[in-house]
Motif scaffolding. Structure first.
Motif, short mmCIF file in Angstrom:
data_model
loop_
_atom_site.label_atom_id
_atom_site.label_comp_id
_atom_site.label_asym_id
_atom_site.label_seq_id
_atom_site.Cartn_x
_atom_site.Cartn_y
_atom_site.Cartn_z
N GLN A 1 46.08 46.58 45.68
CA GLN A 1 46.20 46.38 44.37
C GLN A 1 47.61 45.73 44.30
OE1 GLN A 1 45.76 49.96 42.05
NE2 GLN A 1 43.41 49.62 41.88
N ASN B 1 45.33 52.65 37.36
CA ASN B 1 44.82 52.04 38.35
C ASN B 1 44.19 52.86 39.57
OD1 ASN B 1 44.78 49.58 37.05
ND2 ASN B 1 46.65 48.85 38.11
N PRO C 1 36.00 44.06 39.16
CA PRO C 1 36.73 42.97 38.78
C PRO C 1 37.78 42.42 39.42
CG PRO C 1 36.65 45.05 37.57
CD PRO C 1 35.80 45.31 38.64
N ARG C 2 38.17 43.38 40.40
CA ARG C 2 39.52 43.11 41.07
C ARG C 2 38.88 41.88 42.36
NH1 ARG C 2 41.04 48.16 41.79
NH2 ARG C 2 39.97 48.68 43.63
N GLU D 1 36.70 39.66 41.60
CA GLU D 1 36.52 38.69 41.12
C GLU D 1 37.67 37.94 40.56
OE1 GLU D 1 34.66 38.30 36.86
OE2 GLU D 1 33.20 39.57 38.08
N SER D 2 38.88 38.62 40.54
CA SER D 2 40.07 37.95 39.97
C SER D 2 40.96 37.34 41.04
CB SER D 2 40.82 39.11 39.54
OG SER D 2 41.54 39.87 40.35
N ARG E 1 44.59 45.65 34.54
CA ARG E 1 43.10 45.55 34.55
C ARG E 1 42.53 46.53 33.76
NH1 ARG E 1 43.09 45.35 40.94
NH2 ARG E 1 45.40 45.68 40.65
N SER F 1 38.95 41.24 33.48
CA SER F 1 38.06 40.92 34.30
C SER F 1 36.77 39.95 33.74
CB SER F 1 37.34 42.23 35.07
OG SER F 1 36.72 42.98 34.09
N ARG G 1 42.95 33.88 31.19
CA ARG G 1 43.68 34.82 31.78
C ARG G 1 45.23 34.35 31.63
NH1 ARG G 1 40.68 37.23 37.12
NH2 ARG G 1 38.71 37.23 36.23
#
Lengths: 322, 349
Positions: free
Chosen positions: A207, A233, A317-318, A320-321, B87, B135, B142
């Protein structure tokens, strides 16, 4: 299935090239899809073993698990209830049993609580800062995993025992560590230390520090940043580590056995009591306590599965980002 | 608000990321820090924001010493290259974050916070995404949310670290224009870091070109393009033809071929001649000081780009020139070239 895939493969590129406007956008994903379809077809061809062999392999795996995992578990519960439900609960209501349960819960609470704190601090230090000796620290965290639990217990005997380094001083000041709660808690903390840190380090490393930096630049204080950004997180990873830490803390035998002194009704934890009762041919009582530990294992297993799913969801999602 | 940076030095081990950097940013400016990777531009930005600390030097924001305050006290909006959105929070909560963590004494009530967030989401035209999670957004969305979040605290200055670096070309282009118009709307003093010269020239009204921890040139986009101060700037901004020349007593030679151009006060010795691709005057053979054979020609839009093998001089030199479409070039044709506008820099590096 295989006929279907062979239809898809040529059709997708055709559709893609039909309109040039689409080409740039849809062609990579379409190609990936057709690649995947082809890969499935190929791997199917390669992997499909003849039916009997497949059957034998699956049967072997299942029977192995049955013999070594399911059967013992069944035996534990069967023996615990062999004299009926009332005998089972009577065994659990014994003062010795209650004291062992109380001690186990207390030790687990202390060691999980402290290791939660130490683990978060260690993971924080390793994941977010660069310093000399970082690799050494990571290796050190793993040490309890690679040392036999008996040795872990023995270390504390050498330190705090009557003949140990600090033994005479402790005796002079009437402080009891060995053969008492502090010794058991220390040994358990040592053995369970890696769980929380280990489950957090990769998560926190991945992260990075950008979200924390963003929070600080928005005016958040250090504590606000930790509780509002960092902790949310890592919460699933943290729970995962706590769960495993707790399971081990309650189930630890070797290290605790060395430092406990086996004082009945005082320094026996549940695993120790199981052994003592078994050696005294009190099978129902022994397996009744064992069944509690087995239940803990089952609950741990279910919660662990749920947490792993949560962790995976958090991961998506991580990825993906990026 | 003005920003003043004085004699900033920052070292990572033996490597000097910033080597005595001085910079002044006027009120309401939109300034670009432009340079290749490793030039120290992001480090400078992070020092201004308080996310990094210099080894020596001074940072003043609006005349006030900024190094006396941590990042959380500087009231600086910072937009990260990879957005760094929280997030686990919705878009709405992301934007509201800066307002919610204010000390209780100055914190606004819930209704005011909601109204302010709504206003900011309207400003970045994404109010319909308020309840989504980061996400679920595209890269461009974003980035705009990250900007709204930074603006929520009413920052004295706005700092953007490669704001469009992670986006694809088309979205990047749209966001550039959008950032320009946003800046003219809210007029907060802004610095953005980029390695993309086109981006810097198109968006900023001041460009600072950096290389190896030093500032090479500060000027308007027109300035740095038309009057590059150093060889580095000339080579980095815009496409240049670079020829190794010899300057001797006011005359310039390429190999044994004298070029019919003035040395413009360049010192004698080995030098580099920089010419923009479109600043080469094309004529029939024998009319200019350089001559070469056209190897092949590609035409697109208003220009044709030709590869020309220069004759004379030692070795084969191939350059690319841009010619207008009305002067039709043929492969194999011999043409002469004369630099219209050029710069000569000593060739020490």
């Amino acid at each position: 299935m295989s006929t279907q895939t062979s239809f898809v493969t040529p059709a997708t590129p055709l559709r893609t090239y039909a309109s040039t406007a689409d080409l740039a956008i849809s062609s990579p994903s379409a190609r990936r899809a057709s690649d995947r379809a082809r890969a499935v077809a190929v791997s199917k061809d390669l992997r499909s073993e003849p039916g009997p062999i497949r059957f034998i392999i699956i049967a072997l795996a299942i029977s192995f698990l049955t013999i070594f995992v399911v059967l013992p578990l069944v035996v534990v519960f069967a023996s615990a209830f062999s004299k009926g439900i009332s005998a089972y609960f009577a065994a659990l209501a014994e003062p010795e049993a209650l004291s062992a349960i109380r001690l186990t819960l207390l030790v687990a609470a202390i060691s999980v609580g402290l290791n939660l704190l130490f683990g978060v601090i260690a993971a924080w230090a390793i994941a977010k800062f660069d310093f000399r000796g970082k690799t050494f620290l990571i290796t050190l965290i793993d040490l309890p995993f690679s040392v036999s639990p008996v040795i872990s217990g023995l270390v504390f005997v050498l330190l705090f025992g009557a003949q140990g380094y600090w033994g005479t001083w402790l005796q002079a000041h009437n402080i009891h560590i060995l053969f008492a709660l502090p010794g058991i808690a220390l040994a358990t903390i040592f053995v369970t230390f890696p769980f929380v840190a280990r489950s957090l380090i990769p998560l926190m490393q991945e992260q990075g520090t950008q979200e924390e930096e963003a929070a600080i630049s928005l005016g958040a204080s250090g504590l606000q940043t930790f509780f509002r950004v960092t902790l949310p997180n890592i919460k699933w990873g943290l729970l995962y580590g706590v769960l495993l830490c707790n399971a081990r803390a309650m189930g630890e035998f070797g290290a605790v056995s060395v430092v406990s002194g086996h004082i009945r009704g005082e320094t026996n934890t549940m695993p120790l009591l199981v052994e003592i009762l078994y050696n005294e041919y009190q099978f129902v009582a022994s397996f009744a306590i064992a069944s509690l530990l087995a239940m803990l294992a089952l609950i741990t297993l279910v919660v662990k599965t749920v947490l792993e799913q949560r962790l995976d969801e958090g991961q998506m999602p991580r990825d993906e980002s990026k | 608000m003005t920003i003043e940076v004085k004699n900033i030095v920052k070292k990572f081990g033996a490597f000097a990321a910033l080597d005595n950097v001085d910079l002044k940013v006027g009120k309401g400016e939109l300034l670009a820090l432009l340079g290749p990777s490793g030039s120290g531009k992001t480090t400078l930005l992070r020092i201004i924001a308080g996310l990094d600390w210099p080894d020596a030097g001074e940072v003043r924001i609006d005349g006030e010493d900024a190094l006396g305050h941590g990042a959380s006290e500087r009231h600086v909006g910072f937009v990260f290259q990879h957005y760094a959105l929280f997030r686990h929070m919705t878009v709405f909560e992301n934007v509201a974050f800066g307002l919610r963590v204010q000390p209780r004494a100055v914190r606004k009530d819930e209704a005011t916070i909601r109204a302010r967030v709504k206003e900011l989401l309207d400003l970045v035209q994404l109010d319909w995404l308020a309840n989504r999670y980061p996400s679920q957004l595209s890269g461009g969305q974003r980035q705009r949310i990250a900007l709204a979040r930074a603006l929520a605290i009413e920052p004295r200055i706005l700092l953007l670290d490669e704001p469009f670096g992670a986006l694809d070309a088309k979205v990047r282009k749209e966001l550039r224009q959008w950032l320009r118009s946003l800046h003219s709307e809210i007029h907060v003093t802004s610095i953005f870091v980029t390695h993309d010269q086109e981006e810097a020239l198109e968006v900023a009204n001041q460009v600072v070109v950096m290389d190896k921890g030093r500032i090479e040139q500060i000027g308007t986009p027109g300035d740095v393009y038309d009057n590059p101060a150093t060889a580095f700037v000339h080579g980095f901004i815009g496409e240049s033809i670079v020829l190794p020349v010899e300057v001797a007593g006011g005359s310039v030679r390429l190999g044994d071929r004298p070029l019919n151009i003035a040395a413009d006060g360049a010192a004698s010795g080995a030098s580099k001649l920089f010419v923009r691709r479109h600043d080469m005057q094309i004529g029939p053979a024998g009319t200019g000081s350089l001559e070469g054979a056209v190897r092949h020609v590609r035409s697109f839009g208003p220009i044709q780009r030709a590869e020309v093998a220069l004759s004379g001089g030692e070795g084969k030199m191939v350059i690319e020139i841009d010619a207008p479409r009305d002067r039709e070039l043929q492969a194999g044709e011999i043409i002469s070239l004369q630099p219209r506008r050029y710069r000569i820099f000593a060739a020490q590096d």
